[in-house]
Design an enzyme around this catalytic site. Structure first.
Site, PDB file in Angstrom:
ATOM      1  N   ARG A  96       8.923  -4.504   6.363  1.00 51.11           N
ATOM      2  CA  ARG A  96       8.556  -5.171   5.108  1.00 51.11           C
ATOM      3  C   ARG A  96       8.973  -4.333   3.913  1.00 51.11           C
ATOM      4  O   ARG A  96       8.397  -4.438   2.823  1.00 51.11           O
ATOM      5  CB  ARG A  96       7.064  -5.457   5.062  1.00 51.11           C
ATOM      6  CG  ARG A  96       6.163  -4.254   5.214  1.00 51.11           C
ATOM      7  CD  ARG A  96       4.770  -4.645   4.779  1.00 51.11           C
ATOM      8  NE  ARG A  96       3.787  -3.677   5.215  1.00 51.11           N
ATOM      9  CZ  ARG A  96       2.514  -3.734   4.861  1.00 51.11           C
ATOM     10  NH1 ARG A  96       2.097  -4.693   4.077  1.00 51.11           N
ATOM     11  NH2 ARG A  96       1.659  -2.839   5.275  1.00 51.11           N
ATOM     12  N   LYS A 116       7.780  -1.756  -0.477  1.00 54.06           N
ATOM     13  CA  LYS A 116       6.786  -2.259   0.467  1.00 54.06           C
ATOM     14  C   LYS A 116       6.498  -3.697   0.028  1.00 54.06           C
ATOM     15  O   LYS A 116       6.157  -3.916  -1.138  1.00 54.06           O
ATOM     16  CB  LYS A 116       5.522  -1.397   0.381  1.00 54.06           C
ATOM     17  CG  LYS A 116       4.555  -1.552   1.537  1.00 54.06           C
ATOM     18  CD  LYS A 116       3.515  -0.441   1.490  1.00 54.06           C
ATOM     19  CE  LYS A 116       2.586  -0.459   2.683  1.00 54.06           C
ATOM     20  NZ  LYS A 116       1.651   0.678   2.658  1.00 54.06           N
ATOM     21  N   ASP A 257       5.867   7.394  12.962  1.00 57.04           N
ATOM     22  CA  ASP A 257       6.763   6.695  12.036  1.00 57.04           C
ATOM     23  C   ASP A 257       6.264   6.815  10.594  1.00 57.04           C
ATOM     24  O   ASP A 257       6.954   6.419   9.663  1.00 57.04           O
ATOM     25  CB  ASP A 257       6.899   5.219  12.422  1.00 57.04           C
ATOM     26  CG  ASP A 257       5.564   4.516  12.525  1.00 57.04           C
ATOM     27  OD1 ASP A 257       4.714   4.968  13.325  1.00 57.04           O
ATOM     28  OD2 ASP A 257       5.341   3.541  11.797  1.00 57.04           O
ATOM     29  N   ASN A 258       5.075   7.341  10.428  1.00 52.53           N
ATOM     30  CA  ASN A 258       4.541   7.529   9.077  1.00 52.53           C
ATOM     31  C   ASN A 258       4.591   8.992   8.644  1.00 52.53           C
ATOM     32  O   ASN A 258       3.999   9.360   7.631  1.00 52.53           O
ATOM     33  CB  ASN A 258       3.100   7.019   8.985  1.00 52.53           C
ATOM     34  CG  ASN A 258       3.040   5.504   8.875  1.00 52.53           C
ATOM     35  OD1 ASN A 258       4.043   4.856   8.578  1.00 52.53           O
ATOM     36  ND2 ASN A 258       1.872   4.931   9.105  1.00 52.53           N
ATOM     37  N   ASP A 267       2.944   6.133   2.727  1.00 52.43           N
ATOM     38  CA  ASP A 267       2.556   4.924   3.435  1.00 52.43           C
ATOM     39  C   ASP A 267       1.036   4.855   3.633  1.00 52.43           C
ATOM     40  O   ASP A 267       0.518   5.138   4.711  1.00 52.43           O
ATOM     41  CB  ASP A 267       3.294   4.814   4.774  1.00 52.43           C
ATOM     42  CG  ASP A 267       3.434   3.356   5.202  1.00 52.43           C
ATOM     43  OD1 ASP A 267       3.014   2.477   4.424  1.00 52.43           O
ATOM     44  OD2 ASP A 267       3.944   3.100   6.309  1.00 52.43           O
TER      45      ASP A 267
HETATM   46  P1  AMP Z   1       2.602   0.702   9.147  1.00 53.60           P
HETATM   47  O1  AMP Z   1       1.488   0.830  10.137  1.00 53.60           O
HETATM   48  O2  AMP Z   1       2.239   0.057   7.846  1.00 53.60           O
HETATM   49  O3  AMP Z   1       3.328   1.977   8.944  1.00 53.60           O
HETATM   50  O4  AMP Z   1       3.641  -0.330   9.796  1.00 53.60           O
HETATM   51  C1  AMP Z   1       4.115  -0.241  11.102  1.00 53.60           C
HETATM   52  C2  AMP Z   1       5.255  -1.212  11.323  1.00 53.60           C
HETATM   53  O5  AMP Z   1       4.828  -2.568  11.084  1.00 53.60           O
HETATM   54  C3  AMP Z   1       6.455  -0.993  10.416  1.00 53.60           C
HETATM   55  O6  AMP Z   1       7.606  -1.287  11.165  1.00 53.60           O
HETATM   56  C4  AMP Z   1       6.228  -1.994   9.329  1.00 53.60           C
HETATM   57  O7  AMP Z   1       7.419  -2.333   8.680  1.00 53.60           O
HETATM   58  C5  AMP Z   1       5.667  -3.162  10.113  1.00 53.60           C
HETATM   59  N1  AMP Z   1       4.868  -4.089   9.278  1.00 53.60           N
HETATM   60  C6  AMP Z   1       3.633  -3.879   8.778  1.00 53.60           C
HETATM   61  N2  AMP Z   1       3.216  -4.941   8.073  1.00 53.60           N
HETATM   62  C7  AMP Z   1       4.198  -5.864   8.134  1.00 53.60           C
HETATM   63  C8  AMP Z   1       4.372  -7.172   7.611  1.00 53.60           C
HETATM   64  N3  AMP Z   1       3.435  -7.780   6.878  1.00 53.60           N
HETATM   65  N4  AMP Z   1       5.530  -7.813   7.883  1.00 53.60           N
HETATM   66  C9  AMP Z   1       6.495  -7.227   8.630  1.00 53.60           C
HETATM   67  N5  AMP Z   1       6.389  -6.012   9.142  1.00 53.60           N
HETATM   68  C10 AMP Z   1       5.261  -5.317   8.912  1.00 53.60           C
HETATM   69 MG    MG Z   2       4.677   2.822   8.001  1.00 55.47          MG
END
Ligand code: AMP
Ligand code: MG
Length: 458
Positions: A96, A116, A257-258, A267
């Protein structure tokens, strides 16, 4: 006489293209129905020469994603994998967000503007590619507060409401949508390396190692490049872990990944500040096991760094990697001392006294329900007031000989209550926006945080 600092010029970069197109996918932003500017961080923008943009151009760049001159011609969704709550996930990546632009800042550092909520990408899986306005507001509050507290953090550059209504199961829905831009010292994650190891792409690992060493650490690399890289990452992330503790901050989702290899935190999802020094305090409602609880953060980050070492094992002998990995604690200990002394507003004395002081403060805080923010507020400059009770007697005596790093002469120190960022206040700032579209509390809080930062900082 004080000289006016020279405004930083905009110095675009496109270094990411050196990595080649197996590292990213060219994407486009979503066509948002509206673009209502909610927050522009002119202080951050000034560091990269973009504070001169008028609001109309700001929106063109940071909601419509018209490229910045001589930076990336098209947004790039970055590819990465990662361990999420210790489970390997090869299906993530920028789902995203994307890398919108690169440039150098006023300190000569290579910086990224990443997004984001800018729309779907090949890595969105079942997600909508969007960010809620509340998520964006929370990220502003986290980054501003962490910056004030001296934590190495990304900065929130822009938040623009998009006019979309989103469905979420962790917010009353429909909820308002937004697109955010963050200013980061790079977006190369531990998961970026993990992906290459998973694909057994040794050339890719070497290319990425050299790239990171050169552009983020000014290190020419060479034969022991992977070991040197790991060493930089261990130092940076150990320092970051220490800063989280002294700030009383719980990131919430310390997945690999963060974790940025530059040691800059970013993030922010379900983050919280801990009201007291409770080690078990968790931020994410879905973190049932308390994996990323306040007191487990250094261990969690170290575990992530271990995954980097595992990835680098493909292009390096194991032994020196293990030795570097084992030095995490050696870097963490002095970093936590530095961070706590900094928050106490005193200068370090010597290693053994400093260590003894921290070893007296930490259990006293842990064993009481003392507010972290009140403790540091009242003790700034080197005196722990007696109302903090007998459990602080040892710390009080040990702190007495310390010299203040900064006088308590900023207007901030007149306030009764410390500048905090606890969940009730976050929710109340959001409620004003959600119920009445009233942004006063948010804007006032940002000013108050910056005042707090000025009172603490050098
Ligand atoms: P995060 O836990 O926010 O670091 O996200 C983990 C993964 O989920 C990453 O690949 C993000 O890009 C994906 N992600 C989180 N929220 C969304 C969303 N609303 N739409 C698409 N991908 C998402
Ligand atoms: Mg992330």
């Amino acid at each position: 006489m004080t000289a006016n600092p020279q405004p930083a010029p905009f110095r675009p970069a496109t270094t990411i293209l050196e990595l080649g197109d197996s590292f990213y996918d060219a994407v486009e932003s979503a066509p948002f129905p509206q673009a209502i500017l909610r927050f522009r961080n002119d202080r951050a923008a000034a560091s990269i020469g973009l504070d001169g943009l008028d609001d109309a151009s700001w929106v063109q760049h940071f909601a419509r994603f018209v490229p910045l001159p001589d930076s990336l011609p098209q947004p790039l969704a970055l590819r990465y994998h990662g361990h999420q709550f210790r489970v390997y996930n090869p299906e993530i990546g920028d789902g995203r967000g994307f890398l919108f632009a690169q440039m150098y800042d006023d300190r000569g550092r290579l910086m990224d503007l990443g997004t984001k909520g800018s729309g779907r990408t090949p890595w969105s899986r079942f997600g909508d590619g969007r960010l809620t306005l509340k998520g964006g507001v929370r990220e502003i509050l986290a980054t501003e507060m962490l910056e004030a507290l001296g934590v190495n953090t990304s900065r929130t550059l822009s938040l623009i409401e998009t006019g979309e209504a989103l469905e979420r199961n962790d917010e009353p829905s429909p909820t308002r949508g937004a697109v955010m831009v963050r200013l980061n010292h790079g977006h190369i994650r531990i998961g970026t390396f993990q992906r290459l190891a998973h694909l057994r792409d040794e050339d890719g690992l070497r290319t990425l190692t050299d790239y990171v060493l050169r552009h983020y650490f000014g290190d020419p690399g060479g034969l022991d490049g992977p070991v040197r890289l790991l060493d930089h990452v261990v130092r940076g992330t150990a320092t970051l872990s220490a800063q989280f503790m002294a700030a009383g901050f719980v990131h919430g989702v310390l997945n690999s990944d963060n974790i940025n290899v530059t040691g800059e935190s970013f993030d922010y999802g379900p983050w919280r500040f801990n009201p007291t020094w409770a080690p078990d305090f968790t931020a994410a409602y879905f973190d049932h096991a308390g994996l990323y609880a306040f007191g487990r953060q250094p261990e969690a980050i170290h575990w992530d760094v271990m995954q980097l070492a595992v990835s680098l094992r493909l292009i390096s002998p194991a032994e020196p990697l293990i030795a570097v990995l084992d030095s995490f604690g050696d870097h963490y200990q002095p970093a936590v001392t530095d961070a706590i002394l900094w928050r106490l507003g005193v200068r370090p004395r010597n290693q053994s006294e400093d260590r003894a002081l921290i070893q007296a403060i930490e259990p006293a805080l842990r064993g009481s329900d003392t507010s972290i923010d009140r403790f540091f507020q009242a003790s700034f400059g080197g005196a722990i007031p007696t109302h903090f009770g007998a459990e602080f007697d040892e710390a009080r005596a040990l702190l007495a000989p310390y010299v203040a790093r900064k006088a308590r002469d900023h207007a901030y120190w007149q306030a009764d209550a410390p500048c905090s960022m606890l969940i009730d206040e976050v929710e109340s700032i959001w409620a004003d926006i959600a119920e009445r579209d009233d942004w006063t509390a948010l804007n006032a809080k940002i000013l108050a945080i910056r005042d707090f930062g000025a009172a603490l900082g050098d």
